[in-house]
Scaffold this motif. Structure first.
Motif, PDB file in Angstrom:
ATOM      1  N   LEU A 166     -51.934  -3.797 -73.240  1.00 16.51           N
ATOM      2  CA  LEU A 166     -50.612  -4.209 -73.712  1.00 16.51           C
ATOM      3  C   LEU A 166     -49.594  -3.076 -73.596  1.00 16.51           C
ATOM      4  O   LEU A 166     -49.914  -1.902 -73.751  1.00 16.51           O
TER       5      LEU A 166
ATOM      6  N   GLU B 121     -43.165  -3.964 -74.114  1.00 16.34           N
ATOM      7  CA  GLU B 121     -42.440  -5.223 -73.920  1.00 16.34           C
ATOM      8  C   GLU B 121     -43.279  -6.460 -74.223  1.00 16.34           C
ATOM      9  O   GLU B 121     -42.740  -7.565 -74.344  1.00 16.34           O
ATOM     10  N   ASP B 122     -44.590  -6.305 -74.361  1.00 16.24           N
ATOM     11  CA  ASP B 122     -45.460  -7.439 -74.689  1.00 16.24           C
ATOM     12  C   ASP B 122     -45.481  -7.732 -76.189  1.00 16.24           C
ATOM     13  O   ASP B 122     -45.892  -8.818 -76.602  1.00 16.24           O
TER      14      ASP B 122
ATOM     15  N   ARG C  26     -49.744 -10.648 -78.324  1.00 14.14           N
ATOM     16  CA  ARG C  26     -48.420 -10.204 -78.767  1.00 14.14           C
ATOM     17  C   ARG C  26     -48.510  -9.253 -79.960  1.00 14.14           C
ATOM     18  O   ARG C  26     -47.491  -8.888 -80.540  1.00 14.14           O
TER      19      ARG C  26
END
Length: 318
Positions: free
Chosen positions: A188, A191-192, A255
């Motif tokens: 990750l 921006e994720d 996320r």
């Protein structure tokens, strides 16, 4: 017999024919309209760039706070004197960095919570804050039994910036310590990430987390607050529900950024269950009196006072 000669053929003006003057005038009109249309399109394009980045994400307009600090207050159980200290501490921090506060009353969400534990109020409160501040980017929920102790540290430099967050993210570690088979993803990037949260010694802790505004945030809050979860009688209510959602839904896990506990959720020395190196040390952004509202042997107001006084003293020295 004489026949009348046919009239001589010549240029005869048709009653409906356009004159060359009208044609020229029309061309000029069309040219002006075309130029004006191009100009308007250029203006709209430039305006769109003011509000949207090249990736399509909203850029904060002037005057809009980038961060909203969400605090859910129980005005029935706690004295106004105690709550005013919490509010004053939050307001000072927000004013320093151009943020804003969203102080929610727990009783406002009773009709949504129903018979579930009152701690569920955090979820509709964050959703309420997002609806109230639709242009803000980050929503930082912080338990009311916590205060800022390092007011000069902004959330941008402390956690939200690209380099800082990618340095803090704990990759390939159990979501629920110490031995959950579900681990955070190792690939990750900044921006994720839409959800930033910490773990203590026992698991995720929802007393302090950051959620980025957007479709994912709304999806997460709706899923988290599903009536089925609220009626399931999890031992730790909304906290165990989030653990369940994160572990069973890769969409959410993709996320999520787990960050070290002391970054935004350092426990006071009287609090139990801190992660390794999760207890407050001088210089930490926040101290949280975790469990002071559930342990009958403890008193939140009494535990707050020495740290609040220390914070107030720092302000006078600045």
């Amino acid at each position: 017999m004489q026949f009348a000669l046919p009239p001589r053929k010549g240029p005869v003006a048709h009653p409906y024919a356009r004159s060359s003057f009208l044609t020229l005038h029309r061309r000029k009109q069309l040219t002006a309209i075309a130029v004006l249309s191009v100009a308007l399109l250029a203006v709209f394009f430039l305006l769109s760039q003011l509000f949207y980045s090249s990736a399509g994400a909203a850029v904060i307009s002037i005057g809009t706070p980038s961060v909203v600090i969400v605090t859910v207050l129980d005005r029935i159980l706690y004295s106004d004197k105690y709550l005013q200290k919490i509010i004053r501490n939050r307001e000072d921090y927000a004013e320093r960095h151009g943020y804003t506060n969203f102080f929610a009353n727990l009783t406002d969400y009773n009709s949504y919570i129903g018979h579930a534990p009152q701690s569920w109020g955090v979820v509709p409160a964050v959703r309420h804050a997002m609806a109230t501040h639709p242009s803000s980017t980050y929503f930082f929920h912080l338990d009311p039994h916590a205060i800022f102790m390092a007011p000069s540290k902004s959330l941008q430099s402390h956690i939200l910036s690209k380099h800082r967050l990618e340095t803090l993210m704990r990759r390939d570690v159990p979501v629920v310590p110490p031995d959950s088979i579900i681990k955070t993803f190792s690939h990750l990037r900044h921006e994720d990430i839409d959800l930033m949260v910490t773990t203590d010694a026992k698991g995720l802790n929802t007393g302090s987390f950051v959620l980025r505004q957007g479709d994912f945030a709304r999806f997460l809050l709706d899923t988290w607050f599903d009536p089925l979860f609220r009626s399931y009688n999890f031992a730790k209510a909304e906290t165990h529900t989030l653990e369940h959602v994160v572990q069973w839904h890769p969409t959410v896990l993709a996320r999520l950024a787990l960050i070290p506990q002391r970054v935004i959720n350092a426990y006071s020395p009287d609090s139990i269950g801190a992660a390794v190196d999760g207890t407050y040390k001088d210089g930490d952004l926040i101290i949280r009196f975790f469990g002071c509202n559930t342990d009958p042997k403890r008193n939140c107001e009494r535990e707050l006072d020495p740290y609040y006084n220390l914070w107030a003293k720092k302000l006078k020295l600045e």
